[in-house]
Motif scaffolding. Structure first.
Motif, mmCIF file in Angstrom:
data_model
loop_
_atom_site.group_PDB
_atom_site.id
_atom_site.type_symbol
_atom_site.label_atom_id
_atom_site.label_comp_id
_atom_site.label_asym_id
_atom_site.label_seq_id
_atom_site.Cartn_x
_atom_site.Cartn_y
_atom_site.Cartn_z
ATOM 1 N N THR A 1 34.872 30.872 34.970
ATOM 2 C CA THR A 1 34.582 32.154 35.633
ATOM 3 C C THR A 1 33.337 32.067 36.521
ATOM 4 O O THR A 1 32.880 33.074 37.042
ATOM 5 N N THR A 2 32.825 30.859 36.683
ATOM 6 C CA THR A 2 31.607 30.667 37.478
ATOM 7 C C THR A 2 31.903 30.753 38.968
ATOM 8 O O THR A 2 32.890 30.205 39.457
ATOM 9 N N GLU A 3 31.049 31.441 39.675
ATOM 10 C CA GLU A 3 31.162 31.531 41.127
ATOM 11 C C GLU A 3 30.620 30.251 41.761
ATOM 12 O O GLU A 3 29.499 29.815 41.453
ATOM 13 N N ILE A 4 31.399 29.626 42.608
ATOM 14 C CA ILE A 4 30.975 28.385 43.245
ATOM 15 C C ILE A 4 29.810 28.638 44.189
ATOM 16 O O ILE A 4 29.854 29.552 45.014
ATOM 17 N N ARG A 5 28.767 27.838 44.042
ATOM 18 C CA ARG A 5 27.611 27.919 44.936
ATOM 19 C C ARG A 5 27.481 26.587 45.674
ATOM 20 O O ARG A 5 27.230 25.543 45.054
ATOM 21 N N LYS A 6 27.669 26.633 46.967
ATOM 22 C CA LYS A 6 27.667 25.404 47.758
ATOM 23 C C LYS A 6 26.359 24.625 47.617
ATOM 24 O O LYS A 6 26.347 23.395 47.525
ATOM 25 N N LYS B 1 39.424 20.125 43.830
ATOM 26 C CA LYS B 1 38.094 20.295 44.408
ATOM 27 C C LYS B 1 37.473 21.608 43.942
ATOM 28 O O LYS B 1 36.282 21.661 43.615
ATOM 29 N N GLU B 2 38.275 22.659 43.877
ATOM 30 C CA GLU B 2 37.762 23.957 43.435
ATOM 31 C C GLU B 2 37.310 23.898 41.975
ATOM 32 O O GLU B 2 36.236 24.401 41.624
ATOM 33 N N GLU B 3 38.140 23.289 41.122
ATOM 34 C CA GLU B 3 37.773 23.168 39.709
ATOM 35 C C GLU B 3 36.485 22.369 39.542
ATOM 36 O O GLU B 3 35.594 22.757 38.782
ATOM 37 N N LEU B 4 36.402 21.255 40.244
ATOM 38 C CA LEU B 4 35.223 20.404 40.137
ATOM 39 C C LEU B 4 33.972 21.142 40.583
ATOM 40 O O LEU B 4 32.943 21.124 39.898
ATOM 41 N N HIS B 5 34.038 21.837 41.711
ATOM 42 C CA HIS B 5 32.867 22.538 42.228
ATOM 43 C C HIS B 5 32.477 23.712 41.334
ATOM 44 O O HIS B 5 31.287 24.015 41.188
ATOM 45 N N ARG B 6 33.455 24.356 40.727
ATOM 46 C CA ARG B 6 33.153 25.451 39.799
ATOM 47 C C ARG B 6 32.427 24.902 38.569
ATOM 48 O O ARG B 6 31.434 25.472 38.102
ATOM 49 N N PHE B 7 32.933 23.775 38.058
ATOM 50 C CA PHE B 7 32.312 23.160 36.888
ATOM 51 C C PHE B 7 30.904 22.661 37.200
ATOM 52 O O PHE B 7 29.976 22.868 36.414
ATOM 53 N N LEU B 8 30.712 22.028 38.350
ATOM 54 C CA LEU B 8 29.399 21.505 38.714
ATOM 55 C C LEU B 8 28.377 22.625 38.883
ATOM 56 O O LEU B 8 27.206 22.480 38.508
ATOM 57 N N THR B 9 28.826 23.761 39.429
ATOM 58 C CA THR B 9 27.931 24.917 39.568
ATOM 59 C C THR B 9 27.509 25.409 38.191
ATOM 60 O O THR B 9 26.323 25.680 37.941
ATOM 61 N N TRP B 10 28.475 25.536 37.287
ATOM 62 C CA TRP B 10 28.169 25.988 35.924
ATOM 63 C C TRP B 10 27.250 24.994 35.226
ATOM 64 O O TRP B 10 26.260 25.384 34.591
#
Length: 298
Positions: free
Chosen positions: A95-100, A250-259
């Motif tokens: 549920t994390t919002e991706i932050r570039k 890519k979306e899953e990875l970036h969401r996880f990395l942000t979290w």
């Protein structure tokens, strides 16, 4: 009463445990910085702070561990949640919002834990990378994988650990794998792990930090034990399942990395490191925040 730090690991003990491995000793300044900050904050809180290696499993302890593979990303979690990985499901990252900016920070970090310089090594065109950790104790996995590789005619490259604590030599480890064939290769600790990850098709590991690095690089990673990055349905129990694992989107990875960076870990190199650690202490010792409250993106 200040925090009980008897289960923390002092800078001296950290040094004594790793003095035979110069690649590990280089992280001593970060250990000192973390502990110095803990001591400064400890007078404001009452409770227990334990290093994961000293944690008995009792409730009521805030547990910490140095980052792996990026040492600076400390994990500080109630009762070792997501540090002591067993029987814990992590859906909070979803549920994390991706932050570039955060993603860019994570991608720019050096996730090569030991930063071994590159050396020339022959590699097959297509192969699975398996980083060794405690090779003699893990011989069952090595034998099974070597047998699978021979039957399926798939190359598997076993990589020696750069700071191995094995009593056996690397040559003895190789000899101990009775099922080895032309499809099993062994590369020494002088080989650069980033180079191997970039060249491989996929990574199989028990629970090595190499799997995290490979995940960040977008590789399919199968783990045979729980890890803090096996959140994509990529923990497996059979080699057949391991061969079917796909890389996260890519979306899953970036969401996880942000979290992972913004919610879970604390970067001791960040300008607000002390404030982040104080916030984690306050949430646990004073507010008794739930895991959901602590690890849900806000």
């Amino acid at each position: 009463m200040p925090l009980d730090l008897t289960k923390a690991i002092s800078s001296r003990k950290f040094f004594e445990q790793r003095k035979q491995h110069p690649l590990k000793i280089k992280n001593l300044p970060q250990v000192h910085k973390f502990l110095k900050t803990v001591i400064e904050l400890s007078k404001n809180y009452k409770g227990y702070l334990s290093h994961i290696d000293n944690y008995s499993g009792k409730d009521g302890h805030l547990v910490y561990e140095e980052g792996n593979p990026n040492f600076n990303l400390y994990k500080v979690s109630p009762n070792g949640i997501f540090i002591n990985y067993y029987n814990q499901s992590n859906d909070y990252w979803k549920t994390t919002e991706i932050r570039k900016g955060t993603v860019d920070t994570m991608l720019a970090l050096s996730n090569n834990k030991y930063e071994v310089a590159s050396s020339v090594v022959y590699l097959p065109k297509n192969f699975i990378l398996f980083p060794l950790q405690r090779a003699i104790a893990e011989n069952y996995y090595l034998e099974s994988i070597a047998k699978w590789a021979k039957i399926n005619k798939v190359y598997v490259v076993f990589k020696e650990h750069p700071c191995s604590s094995e009593v056996a030599t690397f040559a003895e480890i190789i000899t101990s794998v009775k099922n080895r064939s032309e499809y099993t290769m062994f590369v020494s600790k002088t080989a650069n792990i980033d180079y191997l990850i970039d060249k491989c098709n996929r990574v199989w590991t028990l629970d090595s930090g190499v799997g995290f690095t490979a995940t960040v690089k977008g590789k399919p990673v199968a783990t045979f034990r729980p890890t803090d990055y096996s959140v994509f349905g990529n923990q497996v129990s059979t080699l057949r399942d391991a061969a079917l694992i796909k890389a996260p989107s890519k979306e899953e990875l970036h969401r996880f990395l942000t979290w992972y960076y913004d919610v879970f870990t604390i970067d001791i190199d960040s300008s607000d490191f002390k404030e982040q650690l104080s916030y984690r202490f306050d949430a646990f010792y004073n507010k008794n925040s739930s895991i959901k409250d602590l690890y849900t993106w806000k």
